[in-house]
Design an enzyme around this catalytic site. Sequence first.
Site, PDB file in Angstrom:
ATOM      1  N   TYR A  70     129.587 -44.735  26.086  1.00 26.33           N
ATOM      2  CA  TYR A  70     130.701 -45.689  26.160  1.00 26.33           C
ATOM      3  C   TYR A  70     130.196 -47.131  26.074  1.00 26.33           C
ATOM      4  CZ  TYR A  70     135.104 -47.802  27.541  1.00 26.33           C
ATOM      5  OH  TYR A  70     136.257 -48.536  27.550  1.00 26.33           O
ATOM      6  N   PHE A 122     145.576 -62.666   1.500  1.00 27.23           N
ATOM      7  CA  PHE A 122     145.585 -61.219   1.518  1.00 27.23           C
ATOM      8  C   PHE A 122     146.621 -60.793   2.564  1.00 27.23           C
ATOM      9  CE2 PHE A 122     144.493 -56.941   2.798  1.00 27.23           C
ATOM     10  CZ  PHE A 122     144.664 -56.325   1.568  1.00 27.23           C
ATOM     11  N   THR A 123     147.259 -59.659   2.308  1.00 25.53           N
ATOM     12  CA  THR A 123     148.429 -59.248   3.097  1.00 25.53           C
ATOM     13  C   THR A 123     148.164 -59.238   4.605  1.00 25.53           C
ATOM     14  OG1 THR A 123     147.790 -56.953   2.663  1.00 25.53           O
ATOM     15  CG2 THR A 123     149.448 -57.909   1.210  1.00 25.53           C
ATOM     16  N   ASP A 214     136.109 -64.032   4.406  1.00 24.05           N
ATOM     17  CA  ASP A 214     136.519 -62.636   4.317  1.00 24.05           C
ATOM     18  C   ASP A 214     135.511 -61.995   3.376  1.00 24.05           C
ATOM     19  OD1 ASP A 214     137.512 -60.167   3.711  1.00 24.05           O
ATOM     20  OD2 ASP A 214     139.601 -60.814   3.528  1.00 24.05           O
ATOM     21  N   LYS A 257     135.193 -51.168   2.509  1.00 24.17           N
ATOM     22  CA  LYS A 257     134.915 -51.532   1.112  1.00 24.17           C
ATOM     23  C   LYS A 257     133.396 -51.592   0.934  1.00 24.17           C
ATOM     24  CE  LYS A 257     139.298 -53.027   1.712  1.00 24.17           C
ATOM     25  NZ  LYS A 257     139.974 -52.930   3.005  1.00 24.17           N
ATOM     26  N   ARG A 381     150.997 -54.792  -6.581  1.00 22.95           N
ATOM     27  CA  ARG A 381     150.517 -56.037  -5.978  1.00 22.95           C
ATOM     28  C   ARG A 381     151.317 -57.153  -6.614  1.00 22.95           C
ATOM     29  NH1 ARG A 381     147.171 -54.946  -1.384  1.00 22.95           N
ATOM     30  NH2 ARG A 381     149.346 -54.616  -0.915  1.00 22.95           N
ATOM     31  N   PHE A 447     155.396 -53.415   1.744  1.00 22.05           N
ATOM     32  CA  PHE A 447     154.934 -52.550   0.643  1.00 22.05           C
ATOM     33  C   PHE A 447     154.462 -51.186   1.140  1.00 22.05           C
ATOM     34  CE2 PHE A 447     150.502 -53.321   1.691  1.00 22.05           C
ATOM     35  CZ  PHE A 447     150.577 -54.544   2.352  1.00 22.05           C
TER      36      PHE A 447
HETATM   37  N1  F0G Z   1     140.553 -58.443   3.361  1.00 17.14           N
HETATM   38  C1  F0G Z   1     140.643 -57.978   2.105  1.00 17.14           C
HETATM   39  C2  F0G Z   1     140.250 -58.851   0.979  1.00 17.14           C
HETATM   40  C3  F0G Z   1     141.087 -56.668   1.887  1.00 17.14           C
HETATM   41  O1  F0G Z   1     141.171 -56.225   0.647  1.00 17.14           O
HETATM   42  C4  F0G Z   1     141.454 -55.867   2.997  1.00 17.14           C
HETATM   43  C5  F0G Z   1     141.965 -54.518   2.806  1.00 17.14           C
HETATM   44  C6  F0G Z   1     141.346 -56.397   4.273  1.00 17.14           C
HETATM   45  C7  F0G Z   1     140.892 -57.682   4.419  1.00 17.14           C
HETATM   46  C8  F0G Z   1     141.738 -55.618   5.498  1.00 17.14           C
HETATM   47  O2  F0G Z   1     140.804 -54.655   5.775  1.00 17.14           O
HETATM   48  O3  F0G Z   1     142.030 -52.501   5.461  1.00 17.14           O
HETATM   49  O4  F0G Z   1     139.904 -52.611   6.762  1.00 17.14           O
HETATM   50  O5  F0G Z   1     141.978 -53.557   7.685  1.00 17.14           O
HETATM   51  N2  F0G Z   1     142.367 -54.116   1.696  1.00 17.14           N
HETATM   52  C9  F0G Z   1     142.853 -52.780   1.393  1.00 17.14           C
HETATM   53  C10 F0G Z   1     143.311 -52.751  -0.030  1.00 17.14           C
HETATM   54  C11 F0G Z   1     143.860 -52.259   2.342  1.00 17.14           C
HETATM   55  O6  F0G Z   1     143.790 -51.680  -0.452  1.00 17.14           O
HETATM   56  O7  F0G Z   1     143.199 -53.741  -0.747  1.00 17.14           O
HETATM   57  P1  F0G Z   1     141.210 -53.253   6.465  1.00 17.14           P
END
Ligand code: F0G
Length: 477
Positions: A70, A122-123, A214, A257, A381, A447
């Site tokens: 832990y 980014f979303t 990022d 990624k 997108r 989305f």
């Molecule tokens: N920043 C970027 C540029 C991303 O593409 C993503 C995730 C995140 C942050 C968030 O990371 O998913 O580990 O919480 N992108 C995925 C995509 C979901 O399909 O583009 P996460």
Amino acid sequence: MRTAEPYRIKMVEPLTMTTRAEREKAIADAGYNTFLLKSSVCYIDLLTDSGTNAMSDRQWSALMMGDEAYAGARSFDHLLEAVQEAYGLPYVVPTHQGRGAEHLISKILIKPGQYVAGNMYFTTTRVHQELAGATFVDVIRDEAHDPTRADIPFKGNIDLDKLQALIDDKGAENIAYVNLAVTVNMAGGQPVSMANIKAVSELCKRNGIILWSDATRLAENSWFIKEREEGYADTPCAEIVKEMLSYVDGLTMSGKKDALVNIGGFLAMRSEAILEEARGLVVVYEGMPTYGGLSGRDLEAMAVGLREALDDAYLEHRIGQVRYLGDQLKAAGVPIVEPVGGHAVFIDARAFLPHLSQDDFPAQALAAELFVESGVRSMERGIVSAGRDADGNNRHPALELVRLTIPRRVYTNAHMDVVADAVIELWKNRDAIRGLRFVHEAPTLRFFTSRFEPIPARSPLPEQAEEHPVGAVDVRP
Ligand code: F0G
């Protein structure tokens, strides 16, 4: 000499092909949203490159070494060492994935009412910034919003004049931080040059503004620097990455990624003060500072994977495979974002479906149609991903794209050929593709879970039929 995948396949996962009738039913059941499809009906799954990586034998071996204590687990030390050595940042706080790290850093750095500047949104990143009380300001160069500008090698660069103008307008003290994404996902996986990273860093330092990155696709970004920026052709990507990160104060990472794992993320930073705050918050939202919502084995796999992703032979093939798909589409005249970026080929849905308005959700419709055509799953997108602004109005992004995202080390170039054939077939029959409208609109990150239905074919009202030619009267509700 031609090169092939720089690995061989040790384990396989069988794929299932469905009939067109089965796919028509599946997409209707999924509300024409590819996020809501079951993966079992997706023949080639290009929804995302996130967490869909194939791990290496070394990563699978490392899983067995996970220390599931832990607190104080040895697996954390392995991750810490890997980040220190590969990224050159002294402190790490693990999180369950990238957005966990975004959540923490947004809470730490943002005071309500402040601004965050970044190279395109980014979303999940923007949602966390907004939830923490900030307004996001896009300072990416203008060309990034133009899918046709193939002549720009570093389309992800921050426009220094835009950033300076924001500082002049709002005051440096009102800018919580600058968030530099490498590469820029929503622009089409477009890279940022070393010169730009350096210049942004200098501008931030002069104004006392924190520069965060990022770093989710930092390895892919480094390959483009090696390929396109003068002076880096002979530098290994591992060194390029270290130089890139030498200019930033810290980073958020989605390990899903460029750390080549299926789950995991982290914050890394230079500041002890930020480390202290992150440790305080991570126990509330994720888990102890030595595991952050992950198991010990996840930490081990990420420690190995983040190094593997910096291998030049791996990156050459990775970027080459994405380009291989993009080149086939381009040769057939399919409109795509150019130059082709690092993790995906993005189809320009506006140019593909000029008979639809953006409010008919062309990219969403095209992604649904591609699935029906071929069993290939892709992602919207565009306007659906962009969501609504603070006043509740739909945001209308310049880019209305379908993303064909290539998982790392998963598919061969033969799969890319099948994808290319399917898209080209649709391109030939594009006039028949109809738009979509909402059946259910989800309130946040819509989305992911919203549902749609096809807009009925336009037909003239009976009493107007004589006066208007077929198709000229819009009887949509
Ligand atoms: N920043 C970027 C540029 C991303 O593409 C993503 C995730 C995140 C942050 C968030 O990371 O998913 O580990 O919480 N992108 C995925 C995509 C979901 O399909 O583009 P996460």
